[in-house]
Motif scaffolding. Structure first.
Motif, PDB file in Angstrom:
ATOM      1  N   MET A   1       7.330  15.653 -49.314  1.00  0.00           N
ATOM      2  CA  MET A   1       8.703  16.055 -49.012  1.00  0.00           C
ATOM      3  C   MET A   1       8.847  16.565 -47.576  1.00  0.00           C
ATOM      4  O   MET A   1       9.789  16.236 -46.864  1.00  0.00           O
ATOM      5  CB  MET A   1       9.125  17.160 -49.995  1.00  0.00           C
ATOM      6  CG  MET A   1      10.542  17.684 -49.765  1.00  0.00           C
ATOM      7  SD  MET A   1      11.787  16.390 -49.999  1.00  0.00           S
ATOM      8  CE  MET A   1      11.690  16.175 -51.781  1.00  0.00           C
ATOM      9  N   LEU A   2       7.845  17.352 -47.109  1.00  0.00           N
ATOM     10  CA  LEU A   2       7.901  17.869 -45.753  1.00  0.00           C
ATOM     11  C   LEU A   2       7.834  16.741 -44.730  1.00  0.00           C
ATOM     12  O   LEU A   2       8.496  16.787 -43.686  1.00  0.00           O
ATOM     13  CB  LEU A   2       6.765  18.868 -45.523  1.00  0.00           C
ATOM     14  CG  LEU A   2       6.895  20.201 -46.279  1.00  0.00           C
ATOM     15  CD1 LEU A   2       5.657  21.058 -46.033  1.00  0.00           C
ATOM     16  CD2 LEU A   2       8.149  20.950 -45.832  1.00  0.00           C
ATOM     17  N   ARG A   3       6.989  15.716 -45.033  1.00  0.00           N
ATOM     18  CA  ARG A   3       6.892  14.577 -44.106  1.00  0.00           C
ATOM     19  C   ARG A   3       8.216  13.829 -44.025  1.00  0.00           C
ATOM     20  O   ARG A   3       8.626  13.375 -42.963  1.00  0.00           O
ATOM     21  CB  ARG A   3       5.760  13.650 -44.557  1.00  0.00           C
ATOM     22  CG  ARG A   3       4.370  14.222 -44.325  1.00  0.00           C
ATOM     23  CD  ARG A   3       3.300  13.165 -44.499  1.00  0.00           C
ATOM     24  NE  ARG A   3       3.252  12.636 -45.861  1.00  0.00           N
ATOM     25  CZ  ARG A   3       2.507  13.150 -46.820  1.00  0.00           C
ATOM     26  NH1 ARG A   3       1.727  14.194 -46.578  1.00  0.00           N
ATOM     27  NH2 ARG A   3       2.503  12.621 -48.033  1.00  0.00           N
ATOM     28  N   ARG A   4       8.872  13.702 -45.150  1.00  0.00           N
ATOM     29  CA  ARG A   4      10.171  13.006 -45.151  1.00  0.00           C
ATOM     30  C   ARG A   4      11.222  13.818 -44.393  1.00  0.00           C
ATOM     31  O   ARG A   4      12.039  13.265 -43.650  1.00  0.00           O
ATOM     32  CB  ARG A   4      10.621  12.772 -46.583  1.00  0.00           C
ATOM     33  CG  ARG A   4       9.809  11.707 -47.308  1.00  0.00           C
ATOM     34  CD  ARG A   4      10.288  11.518 -48.718  1.00  0.00           C
ATOM     35  NE  ARG A   4       9.473  10.532 -49.414  1.00  0.00           N
ATOM     36  CZ  ARG A   4       9.608  10.220 -50.705  1.00  0.00           C
ATOM     37  NH1 ARG A   4      10.525  10.859 -51.440  1.00  0.00           N
ATOM     38  NH2 ARG A   4       8.825   9.318 -51.258  1.00  0.00           N
ATOM     39  N   ILE A   5      11.192  15.127 -44.593  1.00  0.00           N
ATOM     40  CA  ILE A   5      12.138  15.979 -43.868  1.00  0.00           C
ATOM     41  C   ILE A   5      11.912  15.850 -42.363  1.00  0.00           C
ATOM     42  O   ILE A   5      12.858  15.746 -41.568  1.00  0.00           O
ATOM     43  CB  ILE A   5      11.994  17.445 -44.316  1.00  0.00           C
ATOM     44  CG1 ILE A   5      12.499  17.595 -45.753  1.00  0.00           C
ATOM     45  CG2 ILE A   5      12.769  18.370 -43.376  1.00  0.00           C
ATOM     46  CD1 ILE A   5      12.274  18.976 -46.340  1.00  0.00           C
ATOM     47  N   ALA A   6      10.637  15.831 -41.948  1.00  0.00           N
ATOM     48  CA  ALA A   6      10.326  15.688 -40.526  1.00  0.00           C
ATOM     49  C   ALA A   6      10.851  14.368 -39.981  1.00  0.00           C
ATOM     50  O   ALA A   6      11.413  14.305 -38.874  1.00  0.00           O
ATOM     51  CB  ALA A   6       8.825  15.798 -40.304  1.00  0.00           C
ATOM     52  N   ALA A   7      10.683  13.290 -40.757  1.00  0.00           N
ATOM     53  CA  ALA A   7      11.161  11.984 -40.309  1.00  0.00           C
ATOM     54  C   ALA A   7      12.687  11.967 -40.205  1.00  0.00           C
ATOM     55  O   ALA A   7      13.260  11.383 -39.273  1.00  0.00           O
ATOM     56  CB  ALA A   7      10.688  10.895 -41.267  1.00  0.00           C
ATOM     57  N   VAL A   8      13.343  12.634 -41.167  1.00  0.00           N
ATOM     58  CA  VAL A   8      14.808  12.704 -41.128  1.00  0.00           C
ATOM     59  C   VAL A   8      15.276  13.496 -39.903  1.00  0.00           C
ATOM     60  O   VAL A   8      16.237  13.115 -39.220  1.00  0.00           O
ATOM     61  CB  VAL A   8      15.347  13.336 -42.424  1.00  0.00           C
ATOM     62  CG1 VAL A   8      16.834  13.655 -42.280  1.00  0.00           C
ATOM     63  CG2 VAL A   8      15.131  12.401 -43.601  1.00  0.00           C
ATOM     64  N   VAL A   9      14.588  14.615 -39.618  1.00  0.00           N
ATOM     65  CA  VAL A   9      14.951  15.429 -38.457  1.00  0.00           C
ATOM     66  C   VAL A   9      14.809  14.632 -37.172  1.00  0.00           C
ATOM     67  O   VAL A   9      15.680  14.652 -36.290  1.00  0.00           O
ATOM     68  CB  VAL A   9      14.087  16.702 -38.404  1.00  0.00           C
ATOM     69  CG1 VAL A   9      14.274  17.420 -37.063  1.00  0.00           C
ATOM     70  CG2 VAL A   9      14.449  17.639 -39.544  1.00  0.00           C
ATOM     71  N   VAL A  10      13.692  13.899 -37.034  1.00  0.00           N
ATOM     72  CA  VAL A  10      13.489  13.062 -35.856  1.00  0.00           C
ATOM     73  C   VAL A  10      14.608  12.036 -35.734  1.00  0.00           C
ATOM     74  O   VAL A  10      15.130  11.771 -34.646  1.00  0.00           O
ATOM     75  CB  VAL A  10      12.115  12.375 -35.916  1.00  0.00           C
ATOM     76  CG1 VAL A  10      12.009  11.295 -34.839  1.00  0.00           C
ATOM     77  CG2 VAL A  10      11.004  13.389 -35.736  1.00  0.00           C
ATOM     78  N   THR A  11      14.984  11.447 -36.861  1.00  0.00           N
ATOM     79  CA  THR A  11      16.061  10.447 -36.849  1.00  0.00           C
ATOM     80  C   THR A  11      17.375  11.063 -36.393  1.00  0.00           C
ATOM     81  O   THR A  11      18.100  10.482 -35.572  1.00  0.00           O
ATOM     82  CB  THR A  11      16.223   9.841 -38.252  1.00  0.00           C
ATOM     83  OG1 THR A  11      14.995   9.234 -38.652  1.00  0.00           O
ATOM     84  CG2 THR A  11      17.329   8.792 -38.258  1.00  0.00           C
TER      85      THR A  11
END
Length: 392
Positions: A1-11
């Protein structure tokens, strides 16, 4: 979940950056928010902090804030800024014994702000001050053998006299015409003392003769090009096109910036091309202050292509932070930088209506490499997230 949140933030960051790079940056509401931040910073002592960085830091902090307020039609705030320029602290760096008193830098910028306020509202007292200061400036120019008056003892910069002459043109627009002959003599003198290597007004001159002592430089040219329009639109157009060809470039092939030193030149002994107190630190040869100020010069010349590109690139690299009440660039770490940028964003001619110029460049596709880089950043973020998810 944290990795997905990081990817969303970068996006999301990349999307915001892409919008800043593409969307038109002409909304005056953004400048008003920036000026709200600057007023708060001035109240907290940012002008004194700027004075520690360069000799005119205090003066420019208030002068440019006031001029931007004039452009937005806010006479009250412009008057507040003027009161600080005419205070002991405002005059402190300058020599009262010069002609005109306190030097042409101080008198020229202060007179320009007075005239700007008068263009918004009538005021007999301010009108009398504007009349008297204009007369003192004109008398100094008329008595001088050089078109470039000293700003400090034994030192003269053409840019300072350019601002002062523009204030005389503003006087003749707002009040009784009086200084046409003074302006004509100044133009003739300036035209006879151009930097021989570029055909532009030099950065510094011999105060006794007005002869160039240095090459034209981006820091002063960006301001000169802003004010020449209001002195002589035809001369301004010819100078601006040369400036455009010699100083505008794209470091690393990315967004537009302004060189501190002109292209296509071998520097004489003693000119290293390094940054100094006038230019500040140079990044790949570019002056950040000259780049910000050229946004205003491009606007007054009707060079919408360059103005738009500079505004977009500034929005990308400046990382503005916005709240419902204010906006600041670089986290508000250097308010004087915001001051120059706000003044440039509000730029408009005060005296003349120049014919818009449409020189080539920057190319329409200059944003593509930057947008591709943002897209790659997003792609890498999701690829890393996908690989970690598979291994898990």
């Amino acid at each position: 979940m944290l990795r997905r949140i990081a990817a969303v933030v970068v996006t999301l960051i990349a999307l915001v950056a892409a919008v800043r790079l593409v969307a038109p940056q002409q909304d005056p509401a953004g400048v008003r928010s920036q000026l709200t931040f600057l007023r708060s910073a001035l109240d907290d002592g940012s002008a004194a902090d700027a004075q520690k960085l360069f000799p005119e830091g205090y003066f420019f902090s208030y002068a440019l804030y006031g001029l931007a307020q004039v452009d937005l039609g806010n006479a009250a705030e412009a008057r507040w800024a003027l009161s600080h320029l005419t205070s002991p602290a405002g005059r402190a760096p300058f020599d009262a014994g010069l002609t005109p008193a306190y030097g042409v830098f101080y008198q020229g910028w202060t007179n320009w702000l007075r005239g700007g306020i008068l263009s918004l509202e009538a005021d007999p007292r301010l009108s009398a001050e504007f009349t008297a200061s204009s007369a003192a400036l004109a008398a100094a120019f008329d008595a001088s053998v050089t078109p470039y008056l000293p700003a400090y003892p034994g030192q003269a910069w053409p840019v300072d006299s350019t601002v002062a002459i523009a204030s005389l043109r503003l006087h003749d627009k707002l009040l009784a015409p009086r200084y046409e002959a003074t302006v004509a003599r100044w133009l003739a003198g300036a035209g006879a003392r151009l930097d021989p290597s570029t055909g532009l007004m030099p950065h510094t001159v011999d105060p006794a003769s007005g002869s160039p002592t240095s090459v034209a430089r981006g820091t002063s040219q960006s301001i000169i090009q802003r004010f020449l329009v209001d002195i002589d639109p035809a001369f301004a157009r010819s100078q601006y096109l040369v400036f455009r060809s010699r100083f505008v470039y794209r470091p690393l092939g990315l967004g537009p910036a302004i060189r501190e030193y002109p292209s296509g030149r071998e520097y004489p002994s003693g000119v290293s091309g390094a940054g100094d107190v006038d230019s500040g630190p140079l990044v790949l040869g570019a002056s950040l202050s000259a780049t910000a100020v050229t946004l205003g010069a491009a606007r007054v010349h009707g060079d919408t292509r360059l103005a738009g590109a500079l505004a977009n690139y500034g929005e990308l690299l400046g990382v503005p932070v916005s709240t419902p009440w204010s906006q600041r660039f670089a986290g508000g770490a250097l308010p004087i930088g915001d001051t120059f940028l706000a003044w440039s964003k509000t730029a408009r001619p005060w005296v003349s209506a120049p014919v818009p110029v449409t020189p080539a460049g920057p190319p329409w596709w200059w944003r593509v490499p930057l947008l591709a880089g943002l897209a790659l950043l997003v792609l890498l973020g999701w690829i890393v997230n996908a690989k970690r998810s598979i291994h898990a």
